[in-house]
Design a protein around this motif. Structure first.
Motif, short mmCIF file in Angstrom:
data_model
loop_
_atom_site.label_atom_id
_atom_site.label_comp_id
_atom_site.label_asym_id
_atom_site.label_seq_id
_atom_site.Cartn_x
_atom_site.Cartn_y
_atom_site.Cartn_z
N ARG A 95 41.16 -2.57 -24.36
CA ARG A 95 40.50 -3.85 -24.05
C ARG A 95 39.00 -3.85 -24.38
N TYR A 96 38.45 -2.67 -24.70
CA TYR A 96 37.03 -2.60 -25.07
C TYR A 96 36.89 -1.74 -26.33
N SER A 117 29.81 -4.12 -19.08
CA SER A 117 30.33 -3.96 -17.72
C SER A 117 30.38 -2.47 -17.41
N PRO A 132 29.02 -10.62 -17.32
CA PRO A 132 29.27 -11.47 -18.48
C PRO A 132 28.71 -10.87 -19.78
N ALA A 133 29.49 -10.92 -20.85
CA ALA A 133 29.05 -10.45 -22.16
C ALA A 133 27.83 -11.27 -22.58
N LYS A 141 31.85 -4.64 -25.86
CA LYS A 141 32.66 -5.23 -26.93
C LYS A 141 34.12 -5.43 -26.52
N PRO A 142 34.36 -6.28 -25.52
CA PRO A 142 35.75 -6.55 -25.13
C PRO A 142 36.53 -7.09 -26.33
N ASP A 187 41.95 -9.06 -13.76
CA ASP A 187 42.68 -8.38 -14.84
C ASP A 187 42.88 -6.91 -14.50
N GLN A 238 39.23 -8.82 -26.07
CA GLN A 238 39.64 -10.18 -25.70
C GLN A 238 38.94 -10.48 -24.38
N GLU A 239 38.94 -11.73 -23.98
CA GLU A 239 38.19 -12.08 -22.77
C GLU A 239 38.74 -11.32 -21.56
N ILE A 240 37.83 -10.78 -20.77
CA ILE A 240 38.19 -10.05 -19.55
C ILE A 240 37.83 -10.93 -18.36
N LYS A 241 38.76 -11.06 -17.43
CA LYS A 241 38.52 -11.91 -16.26
C LYS A 241 38.71 -11.11 -14.98
#
Ligand SMILES: [Cu+2]
Length: 198
Positions: free
Chosen positions: A116-117, A93, A88-89, A161-162, A170, A164-167
């Motif tokens: 994405r980052y 990761s 989690p940010a 620094k994603p 993904d 957008q949210e990474i789940k």
């Protein structure tokens, strides 16, 4: 020697003793904080990057997305089995993969990038004196015909620094930058923080 100069000398002595400690603890403490590993009771995370402190090292400027898009795809280096251990940010990761050099010459991996980052860095975990620590790697050489495995406890990419949210689940596209000016590409599967291998 009078009392005043003795006191001054004692003060100097105290400063001399105190200063190296202060000098050593400020920058190193910050770097260690930035690269702290979770080796404690919750230590299922092999690259438990703590959030970067204010004293963390500066991020090297990465090539622009346009520059990366324009790079030719390497005919030598193939990247496979890429996965990301999602933390989690704001903690970074970590990403892992296998880089195989199918060419006739050594290839040097100098960095990675992803849409994405905003910040991606090559890192290496090393173990000494019962401690493990991480360092920024500026080039990882892969000899002709050899494979280099990026895996928990060793080489990894650090992702911060994603954009957008990474789940979990993904698929994150990743580009791997080579000293030759070429790139390799792979899709990385996002896995939970307690994953130890793909
Ligand atoms: Cu790291």
């Amino acid at each position: 020697m009078n009392h005043a100069s003795a006191a001054a000398l004692a003060l100097l002595g105290a400063l001399a003793m105190a200063m190296p400690v202060a000098n050593a603890s400020a920058p190193q403490g910050a770097v260690q904080l930035a690269h702290a590993h979770a080796h404690g009771s919750h230590g299922q995370a092999p690259e438990g990057h703590a959030a970067h402190g204010q004293g963390g090292h500066a991020m090297a400027a990465a090539p622009s997305p346009e520059a990366i898009a324009a790079m030719p795809v390497s005919t030598a280096l193939a990247v496979s089995d890429c996965w990301i251990r999602l933390v989690p940010a704001p903690a970074p990761s970590a990403g892992y993969f296998v880089a195989a050099n199918k060419g006739a010459q050594a290839v040097t991996l100098t960095g990675a990038a992803s849409p994405r980052y905003a910040a991606v860095m090559l890192h290496q975990t090393t173990h000494a004196d019962g401690m493990s620590r991480m360092s920024h790697v500026h080039g990882a050489e892969i000899q002709a015909g050899q494979k280099l495995e990026f895996k928990p406890g060793g080489y990894h990419i650090m992702l911060e620094k994603p954009t957008q949210e990474i789940k979990v689940g993904d698929i994150v596209p990743m580009q791997f930058l080579l000293a030759s000016g070429d790139k390799a590409q792979a899709d990385c599967e996002v896995k939970p923080a307690n994953t130890l291998a793909k």
